[in-house]
Scaffold this motif. Structure first.
Motif, PDB file in Angstrom:
ATOM      1  N   ARG A 289      37.115 -10.903 -22.887  1.00 35.74           N
ATOM      2  CA  ARG A 289      37.585 -10.618 -21.517  1.00 35.74           C
ATOM      3  C   ARG A 289      38.521 -11.723 -21.038  1.00 35.74           C
ATOM      4  NH1 ARG A 289      34.245  -7.071 -18.234  1.00 35.74           N
ATOM      5  NH2 ARG A 289      34.467  -8.446 -16.441  1.00 35.74           N
ATOM      6  N   SER A 293      42.640 -11.301 -20.327  1.00 36.60           N
ATOM      7  CA  SER A 293      43.216 -11.567 -19.002  1.00 36.60           C
ATOM      8  C   SER A 293      44.512 -12.374 -19.102  1.00 36.60           C
ATOM      9  CB  SER A 293      42.207 -12.302 -18.124  1.00 36.60           C
ATOM     10  OG  SER A 293      42.067 -13.642 -18.581  1.00 36.60           O
TER      11      SER A 293
ATOM     12  N   ASP B 232      38.009  -5.245 -22.169  1.00 36.18           N
ATOM     13  CA  ASP B 232      37.642  -5.383 -20.760  1.00 36.18           C
ATOM     14  C   ASP B 232      36.186  -4.998 -20.476  1.00 36.18           C
ATOM     15  OD1 ASP B 232      40.105  -6.300 -19.820  1.00 36.18           O
ATOM     16  OD2 ASP B 232      40.902  -4.281 -19.582  1.00 36.18           O
TER      17      ASP B 232
END
Lengths: 381, 381
Positions: A289, A293, B232
């Protein structure tokens, strides 16, 4: 496209997808372009699409009668497969004495070393790489817009003149791209991680689907489709790219594959502690994650989370257009849009992404127009 | 949604994304639904969305005054995190004597073994897994349409009655899903390959982006964005899923990671023969193309290649709608649609997929309406 009357200022060597797109983009910006290709039929096709004028054989030598068609050339762009790049660059440096010569290969350090090792002076040589492409190949897929708003990495060699670097940067700007100057080695290290390794990982994941029992891949969801999309690419092209960047790809690939293999070993261990397994997986997904990003969002901003709204859309002409027209009529700007179809379904799901601040308004707008819509994007199985 | 007046026939335990969606779908099909959740606020939210009626505490025991609210229940669907699944299933088998009890976990074999090892008779128990989900969690993201045209895998235990299997299959049909009966072990083996390993691979690839120098991820193209989209997802959820399917994930993950690590070793070898490197990469990419072709296409057909046309679209409300309206007016059916934005650009690219037979007509239609369009989808860097 107006007929070219002037002597060429730009020569494109190799009229595949990228070369033809460069010709189209240069012509659209008003530059007279000459095309060169060993494959006369492909070159004729690129010319017929408006990418430039085939260079007459007489100008391709150094006959004095054709000096005008040679001396006018300020930039030569070599767009040939990676393996042929350096030798074709050296040939152009010899043929066009007033031109900066660049190439557009996905790999930079190896062709740079090969040009430097040749007997031609390389002050007029600068490698470069427009970060753009398509799954298709050949002139028919080309587009004058291919490079618009894409990075165009420029990799000066030790001997490159500043004017040569400026010539390539100016050309990148001319076709709407964003020039970024990087050492060839840094380009190759970055692209190994951003492009070459993702390609190999997607291919390996897709290859493993062959182990499924017959027909069972029908249970696949959207997750593995996204993850393996790159696996449709060309084996021959990727063999040359990875072959020319083997050391960087090796290191970057090990950085992804070794932790996965270690995790596989842990998960398969007879003495596995279940809570330790969960801790390892949670840590990996959490690190993913964070890494994810870092990818750029729209308009070059840092990635920002978008709100996703799922809408059922009948699979018929006009349904999606009606939906979008109604959303647009309410002044809501779409940030992203995907359409998905479930196996066996006459109904698709449109995944509409908007800025989080617009989500509630979008849902109200859709409901008011009678669409079945809910917040929330589609996810893994 | 009409107010529920009848005694519940369906009970949903756990009002997260999946449980609330099941309640909404059952209510939409006319079934009276009762909700159970330890988190009263979440349950109230699910109820307010129309997913069912909170089960009164009195019915949750076995008090005789509340027998009607218990005896009427024909199906209990347990939609709680993987780790809690088996114990909650056992509790429901005790509470609802006339009901088939199923759960909807991403992993099947472990909860099945745990239920079988309990002291309750398990003839009324059947595990199942609707293959649908979203990146978001919680009742707000739920949808009555979540399961429409998706596979719903049903995994009978050794002791499962045929009537119990039929009850779950009937419910799957009721909410628009496609029931598929598989042994729990086969489900877990398939999902390891189709879902759990792609998640871990996407996470590892995304995690490796943290090694890039600051800001360099801005050079990323669409390829790595697709390949890491799954990254994600929720670390906690995936820890439980992989933890409960550790052995199958281990084997499937090794099948992907070991060849990649071997390739990394080869590419990094001091004695590497360049043509051997190219041969290895070409073979991997070729195998990936074959594997990828096994994934299902639209409407459950085998995957068929689509033609992709790229169109420049200004990033403003209504532009995409106008494009699609014009395409639809010409009777062309879109098979897929994606919108992409380049860093720093006020213009996006719409990637419009159509059946190959429609490609030429689409390009003509777009050109006639003044759009800048070219055949060819976007590809790796």
């Amino acid at each position: 496209m107006a007929t070219q009357r002037s002597d060429p200022t730009v020569v494109v060597v190799g009229t595949g997808l990228i070369g033809t797109s460069i010709g189209l983009a240069a012509r659209a910006a008003g530059e007279p372009v000459a095309l060169r290709d060993l494959d006369a039929a492909r070159m004729a096709l690129a010319a017929s699409l408006g990418a430039g004028v085939p260079m007459p054989p007489s100008s391709q030598g150094a006959g004095s009668s054709a000096r005008a068609g040679v001396d006018s050339v300020r930039l030569v762009v070599v767009a040939v497969p990676p393996r042929a790049t350096a030798s074709v660059v050296v040939e152009q440096l010899r043929l066009f004495p007033n031109a900066t010569v660049t190439h557009v290969s996905s790999v930079q350090a190896l062709p740079q070393r090969e040009v430097e090792a040749s007997s031609v002076p390389s002050a007029r040589f600068v490698g470069s790489h427009p970060i753009a492409g398509r799954e298709v190949s050949g002139p028919v897929g080309a587009s004058a817009d291919l490079f618009r708003d894409r990075p165009w990495v420029i990799c000066p060699a030790a001997a490159s003149d500043e004017t040569a670097v400026d010539a390539v940067a100016g050309f990148a700007n001319l076709v709407g791209a964003q020039p970024v100057v990087l050492p060839a080695e840094e380009h190759d290290r970055l692209l190994a991680r951003l492009s070459h390794v993702p390609q190999l990982v997607a291919s390996a994941l897709a290859a493993s689907l062959q182990r499924l029992p017959n027909g069972r891949a029908a249970l696949a969801g959207s997750g593995i489709r996204d993850t393996t999309r790159l696996a449709d690419s060309s084996p021959q092209l990727w063999a040359q790219i990875v072959g020319a960047n083997a050391r960087e790809v090796s290191e970057a690939l090990r950085a992804v594959a070794a932790p996965l293999l270690a995790l596989a070993d842990e998960l398969g261990s007879a003495s596995l502690d279940p809570s330790e397994a969960e801790r390892l997986v949670a840590a990996l997904v959490e690190q993913g994650r964070i890494g994810r990003s870092l990818l750029p969002g729209k308009h070059g901003r840092a990635a920002t989370p978008l709100s996703v709204v799922q809408v059922s859309v009948p699979d018929e002409p006009g349904a999606l257009a009606r939906l979008l027209a109604e959303v647009a009529a309410d002044g809501i700007n779409l940030e992203d849009l995907r359409v998905e179809h479930a196996p066996g379904s006459p109904v698709g799901a449109a995944l509409v992404s908007v800025a989080p601040a617009d989500e509630a308004r979008l849902v109200r707008s859709l409901a008011a127009h009678g669409w079945s819509a809910v917040p929330g994007g589609q996810a893994p199985l």
